[in-house]
Enzyme design. Structure first.
Site, PDB file in Angstrom:
ATOM      1  N   LYS A 114       0.834  -1.209   0.000  1.00 49.72           N
ATOM      2  CA  LYS A 114       0.000   0.000   0.000  1.00 49.72           C
ATOM      3  C   LYS A 114       0.862   1.250   0.000  1.00 49.72           C
ATOM      4  CE  LYS A 114      -1.246   2.157   3.544  1.00 49.72           C
ATOM      5  NZ  LYS A 114      -1.758   2.643   4.835  1.00 49.72           N
ATOM      6  N   CYS A 143     -19.124   7.104   5.747  1.00 54.04           N
ATOM      7  CA  CYS A 143     -19.149   5.646   5.891  1.00 54.04           C
ATOM      8  C   CYS A 143     -18.100   5.229   6.919  1.00 54.04           C
ATOM      9  CB  CYS A 143     -18.907   4.971   4.541  1.00 54.04           C
ATOM     10  SG  CYS A 143     -19.279   3.203   4.532  1.00 54.04           S
ATOM     11  N   CYS A 147     -25.670   6.493   7.478  1.00 55.66           N
ATOM     12  CA  CYS A 147     -26.428   6.141   6.280  1.00 55.66           C
ATOM     13  C   CYS A 147     -27.510   7.174   5.960  1.00 55.66           C
ATOM     14  CB  CYS A 147     -27.051   4.758   6.453  1.00 55.66           C
ATOM     15  SG  CYS A 147     -25.823   3.433   6.610  1.00 55.66           S
ATOM     16  N   CYS A 175     -26.624   1.017  -1.931  1.00 55.12           N
ATOM     17  CA  CYS A 175     -25.653   0.450  -0.998  1.00 55.12           C
ATOM     18  C   CYS A 175     -26.232  -0.798  -0.335  1.00 55.12           C
ATOM     19  CB  CYS A 175     -25.261   1.468   0.067  1.00 55.12           C
ATOM     20  SG  CYS A 175     -24.049   0.835   1.256  1.00 55.12           S
TER      21      CYS A 175
END
Length: 407
Positions: free
Chosen positions: A281, A349, A356, A367
């Protein structure tokens, strides 16, 4: 002339403008009923010990009264009950001997009933990338999720409205602008190494200390890190997670860069991964931020979690997620998707407590991981009302017959 005790007490009661009681709080309602009925004598505490001092003789009629002791004014206007958030409204109806009690639950925190109700959250259906085999050539083609472009665009719109920590304190923006390109690349690499298991705000603080507190003449550069003692470096980055390990990694890295890479950071993924404490990463993000080459997707916990939440793939490790995304995601999105989803995961999120209700994907039913809140239900309590039955007592006359025995 001497007066009796009864006369003295009667005079005191007549002169007093208010009636005082020493009753317990539990008898307040009974005292008020007695006062309204005109029985002022019930307010006087009777002494049973026969002493000359009564309950009124030791009280000052002009002093302040306790709220439980002072009777309210009969003509005073009734006070309205204040209704707060915790107030529960009750509606009672009676029909056919049945008492219906409807209890409305208290307001949900953060929701004003007078405002417009929030948009309804709808749970979406998972649409994953699909493998399609070409029967003629036998080649396996990866078809992207059908709605991925719509989801990507909506997340971009949400990210424009909300500023995330990564927007101002991301690793690629922490290097000093006035330094040379080589020093800027080095600072970007160090920022990425410090960011592991650490919030962006904490990483930015540690980077600022290195930029301002490392001594001259080299300051925050490869030569400056080489010259500073390990204890001093550890103290400067003390706020980040695993600072002891990172101090060792950084000191070992600068030695490798000096001897193997001409005092610069590597320009290949393999070279970056060979450095202590640098994983895939960091390597892909460093290649993109420091060298401007997008050779892979930097998948961190946010990218891994959110794309699996959307159902784009089903993977267990970030490296599996990177391979799955690179199989179908256009190459021009490889750099942006990390920054996009990291900020999305920091603001909306969230790993715990996803918002939400503020997410456009949830209101549009895109979603699959949307958390649908349960509706507040109205509870009805059915209570039977029993009628009072009068007791009837019959008087029966008992007749006793005494039989005389024959003598």
């Amino acid at each position: 002339m001497k007066t009796s005790r009864l006369a003295r007490e009667t005079a005191k009661i007549g002169k007093s403008s208010e009636v005082v009681t020493n009753q317990k709080p539990g008898s307040f309602a009974a005292s008020i009923n007695a006062f309204v009925a005109g029985d002022a004598g019930s307010f006087i505490k009777q002494d049973d010990d026969g002493d000359d001092s009564s309950s009124l003789s030791s009280l000052d009629s002009t002093g302040p009264f306790d709220i439980e002791d002072a009777p309210p004014s009969i003509n005073a206007a009734p006070q309205k009950r204040k209704r707060g958030i915790s107030t529960t409204a009750t509606t009672v109806t009676e029909a056919s001997g049945i008492k219906l009690e409807t209890r409305i639950p208290p307001r949900i925190a953060g929701i004003n009933p007078e405002e417009k109700s929030p948009a309804k959250i709808k749970k979406g259906r998972k649409q994953s990338a699909r493998k399609v085999v070409d029967h003629d050539s036998g080649k396996v083609n990866i078809h992207p999720p059908a709605n991925w472009e719509e989801i990507y665009g909506l997340v971009q719109e949400m990210r424009k409205r909300i500023l995330a920590p990564v927007d101002t304190m991301g690793c690629e923006s922490l290097a000093e602008d006035h330094r040379s390109p080589r020093d800027k690349r080095f600072q970007t690499l160090i920022a990425l190494m410090l960011s592991s298991q650490t919030k962006d705000t904490t990483t930015a603080i540690a980077m600022k200390r290195l930029q301002t507190e490392l001594p001259a003449p080299h300051h925050f550069s490869l030569e400056g890190i080489l010259a500073v003692p390990a204890d001093t470096l550890n103290n400067l980055i003390y706020a980040v997670g695993f600072h002891n390990n990172k101090t060792r990694y950084i000191k070992a890295t600068v030695l490798l860069l000096q001897s193997n890479f001409n005092s610069d950071i590597p320009d290949t993924i393999e070279g970056l991964i060979s450095l202590p404490g640098v994983g895939p990463k960091m390597a892909y993000l460093c290649m993109s931020a420091a060298w401007g080459r997008d050779e892979g997707i930097g998948v961190d916990v946010h990218v891994h979690r959110i794309t699996n939440l959307w159902g784009w793939q089903k993977t267990n490790q970030p490296e599996e997620t990177r391979a799955a995304l690179e199989a179908w995601l256009p190459r021009d999105k490889w750099h942006d998707i990390n920054h996009l989803l990291v900020g999305f995961g920091q603001t909306i999120c969230l790993p715990v407590g996803r918002k939400c209700g503020e997410c456009t994907l949830s209101t549009k039913g895109l979603c699959p991981g949307a958390v649908v809140q349960k509706k507040a239900t109205v509870r009805r309590k059915r209570v039977k009302v029993e009628e009072k039955k009068e007791e009837v007592t019959e008087e029966v006359e008992e007749v006793v017959v005494v039989k005389e025995e024959d003598g």
